[in-house]
Design an enzyme around this catalytic site. Sequence first.
Site, PDB file in Angstrom:
ATOM      1  N   ARG A 196     -12.152  -5.384  -5.915  1.00  0.00           N
ATOM      2  CA  ARG A 196     -12.047  -5.699  -4.740  1.00  0.00           C
ATOM      3  C   ARG A 196     -13.652  -6.237  -3.556  1.00  0.00           C
ATOM      4  O   ARG A 196     -13.785  -5.427  -4.208  1.00  0.00           O
ATOM      5  CB  ARG A 196     -11.493  -4.821  -4.441  1.00  0.00           C
ATOM      6  CG  ARG A 196      -9.652  -5.577  -3.783  1.00  0.00           C
ATOM      7  CD  ARG A 196      -9.089  -4.235  -2.894  1.00  0.00           C
ATOM      8  NE  ARG A 196     -10.017  -3.126  -2.773  1.00  0.00           N
ATOM      9  CZ  ARG A 196      -9.094  -2.403  -1.623  1.00  0.00           C
ATOM     10  NH1 ARG A 196      -8.015  -2.794  -0.538  1.00  0.00           N
ATOM     11  NH2 ARG A 196     -10.387  -1.518  -0.481  1.00  0.00           N
ATOM     12  N   ASP A 223       2.385  -4.723   8.894  1.00  0.00           N
ATOM     13  CA  ASP A 223       1.100  -3.902   8.741  1.00  0.00           C
ATOM     14  C   ASP A 223      -0.384  -5.226   8.353  1.00  0.00           C
ATOM     15  O   ASP A 223      -0.653  -5.677   7.863  1.00  0.00           O
ATOM     16  CB  ASP A 223       1.151  -3.443   7.100  1.00  0.00           C
ATOM     17  CG  ASP A 223       0.165  -2.177   7.047  1.00  0.00           C
ATOM     18  OD1 ASP A 223      -1.170  -2.150   7.658  1.00  0.00           O
ATOM     19  OD2 ASP A 223      -0.145  -0.907   6.868  1.00  0.00           O
ATOM     20  N   TYR A 253     -10.793   1.200  11.366  1.00  0.00           N
ATOM     21  CA  TYR A 253     -12.112   1.587  10.392  1.00  0.00           C
ATOM     22  C   TYR A 253     -12.229  -0.117   9.427  1.00  0.00           C
ATOM     23  O   TYR A 253     -13.634   0.560   8.311  1.00  0.00           O
ATOM     24  CB  TYR A 253     -11.759   2.641  10.254  1.00  0.00           C
ATOM     25  CG  TYR A 253     -10.145   2.598   9.222  1.00  0.00           C
ATOM     26  CD1 TYR A 253     -10.340   2.032   8.068  1.00  0.00           C
ATOM     27  CD2 TYR A 253      -9.872   4.054   9.002  1.00  0.00           C
ATOM     28  CE1 TYR A 253      -8.924   2.587   7.252  1.00  0.00           C
ATOM     29  CE2 TYR A 253      -8.579   3.727   8.745  1.00  0.00           C
ATOM     30  CZ  TYR A 253      -8.139   3.327   7.898  1.00  0.00           C
ATOM     31  OH  TYR A 253      -7.223   3.581   6.847  1.00  0.00           O
ATOM     32  N   LYS A 254     -11.587  -0.875   8.817  1.00  0.00           N
ATOM     33  CA  LYS A 254     -12.559  -1.598   8.034  1.00  0.00           C
ATOM     34  C   LYS A 254     -12.631  -2.736   8.033  1.00  0.00           C
ATOM     35  O   LYS A 254     -13.898  -2.595   9.530  1.00  0.00           O
ATOM     36  CB  LYS A 254     -10.612  -1.860   7.494  1.00  0.00           C
ATOM     37  CG  LYS A 254      -9.990  -1.248   6.575  1.00  0.00           C
ATOM     38  CD  LYS A 254      -8.544  -1.655   6.185  1.00  0.00           C
ATOM     39  CE  LYS A 254      -7.811  -0.521   5.311  1.00  0.00           C
ATOM     40  NZ  LYS A 254      -8.128   0.450   4.034  1.00  0.00           N
ATOM     41  N   PHE A 268       0.980  -1.684  -0.454  1.00  0.00           N
ATOM     42  CA  PHE A 268      -0.385  -0.193   0.147  1.00  0.00           C
ATOM     43  C   PHE A 268       1.089   1.100   0.523  1.00  0.00           C
ATOM     44  O   PHE A 268       1.809   1.682   0.675  1.00  0.00           O
ATOM     45  CB  PHE A 268      -1.016   0.014   1.374  1.00  0.00           C
ATOM     46  CG  PHE A 268      -1.570   0.776   0.718  1.00  0.00           C
ATOM     47  CD1 PHE A 268      -3.162   1.015   0.378  1.00  0.00           C
ATOM     48  CD2 PHE A 268      -1.297   2.087   1.847  1.00  0.00           C
ATOM     49  CE1 PHE A 268      -3.815   1.768   0.511  1.00  0.00           C
ATOM     50  CE2 PHE A 268      -2.694   3.433   1.602  1.00  0.00           C
ATOM     51  CZ  PHE A 268      -3.906   2.925   1.147  1.00  0.00           C
TER      52      PHE A 268
HETATM   53  C1  PLP Z   1      -2.064  -1.611   4.371  1.00  0.00           C
HETATM   54  C2  PLP Z   1      -2.634  -0.585   4.704  1.00  0.00           C
HETATM   55  N1  PLP Z   1      -1.770   0.822   5.017  1.00  0.00           N
HETATM   56  C3  PLP Z   1      -1.655   1.259   5.585  1.00  0.00           C
HETATM   57  C4  PLP Z   1      -3.344   2.098   5.050  1.00  0.00           C
HETATM   58  C5  PLP Z   1      -4.164   3.334   5.680  1.00  0.00           C
HETATM   59  O1  PLP Z   1      -3.206   4.468   6.195  1.00  0.00           O
HETATM   60  P1  PLP Z   1      -3.799   5.137   7.477  1.00  0.00           P
HETATM   61  O2  PLP Z   1      -4.927   4.799   7.940  1.00  0.00           O
HETATM   62  O3  PLP Z   1      -3.122   6.111   7.827  1.00  0.00           O
HETATM   63  O4  PLP Z   1      -4.567   5.948   6.204  1.00  0.00           O
HETATM   64  C6  PLP Z   1      -4.504   1.623   4.469  1.00  0.00           C
HETATM   65  C7  PLP Z   1      -5.393   2.323   4.020  1.00  0.00           C
HETATM   66  O5  PLP Z   1      -5.995   1.504   3.125  1.00  0.00           O
HETATM   67  C8  PLP Z   1      -3.756   0.170   3.877  1.00  0.00           C
HETATM   68  O6  PLP Z   1      -4.524  -0.312   3.312  1.00  0.00           O
END
Ligand code: PLP
Length: 412
Positions: free
Chosen positions: A371, A198, A223-224, A126
């Site tokens: 997706r 991550d 939030y997911k 990402f």
């Molecule tokens: C793998 C991954 N890392 C980080 C993030 C997002 O980071 P942040 O919450 O700081 O916007 C996402 C968001 O979709 C993600 O898919």
Amino acid sequence: MIPTTREECVALDEADPLAAFREEFVLPEGVIYLDGNSLGALPRSTPGRVADMIEREWGRDLIRSWNDAGWWDKPRTLGAKVAPLVGAGPDEVVVGDGASANLFKTLVAALRMSDRSVVLGEEGNFPTDLYVTEGAAALAGATQRRVDPDGPGLAGALAAGDVAVLLLSHVDYRSGILRDMPGITRLAHEHGALVIWDLCHSVGAVPVDLSGSGADFAVGCTYKYLNAGPGAPAFLYAARRHHSVADQPLSGWHGHARPFDFSTGYEPAQGVSRFLSGSQPLVADAALEASLDVWAEADLDLVRAKSLAMTDLFLDRAARVGISSITPSEHERRGSQVALVQPEEGAGYPIVQALIERGVIGDFRAPDVMRFGFTPLYLRYVDVWDAATALVEVVETGEWRQERFSRRAQVT
Ligand SMILES: Cc1ncc(COP(=O)(O)O)c(C=O)c1O
């Protein structure tokens, strides 16, 4: 056995031990929501919990709530509620800031713990992981190197012997490939590298065992799959063995050993609290607490079993009309999403838009990935069946070719 009729799906829903969880979520009529991997659905208890926080804790009790409502300790108490979802001890997780900020903190802390200066990341990660690595590496005088973690190159890249930190996504945001956390962590450690995972696409989606895997650090968003709401605070994991030495760069007063001494020099707190920086969004924390209380009731093995059964079903239906998948067919390599690619160039975005118009909400990730996320707490097997049927119809009838479906919105 993968169901082959809608009636079989109805029967599976009737026997589903997780079925009652659906009632705990607000799900609009006529919508099949396959985007809980981007923004989870709203728990029914959240509006009341947030209203109570605002009206009582803030409105009535005012500043006293820092003590009386446990505001000061929220990063730790919420961290302890996230911990069982990621296989961590309750004192190894804090909630706060965003995933990007927490990546920065853990990356710099890990680089400062090593006498090496290479961050090994993944080619297709990402973008925020790649961008934050650039920033953190520049600050710490390190360099970024990238590898395909699903190919043969990872072992060789680690064997070079100069990698300080390996940063990987546990589940790939595009393909949904699930990585072998224990195996990769072990390999990295054998070559003297620390590992940051991550977990944005794995927490609440697949079983995660940070302690059992020997992971050093991890970050994840809430939030997911955790349903804490748009822009909800993230979490950060630091293995207990690193607490006394980890030195993170955003040394703010919430990470101080004795913040209310108001002394003028920084002294980090003893535990994982040293990863905190400043005041946290307590209204958003209230929403997170409501959703974590729903998760506390969920059996994660049942969640995983249903996730695999649902993704099996969707993959099976899509394959029947020749839509190809970049999500692995092997269960042990699959997260909780399905990523499809339609061979005709440029078809992915308008197909997703045509589905959304029918009430089947997925999303699109450039260059060509459709997706679909599967959230066992609030999706039924019939939803999966109906969504797949809609997909087949949209593709077979060419419905997606209507011009309006190709107009790109800002967020895809
Ligand atoms: C793998 C991954 N890392 C980080 C993030 C997002 O980071 P942040 O919450 O700081 O916007 C996402 C968001 O979709 C993600 O898919």
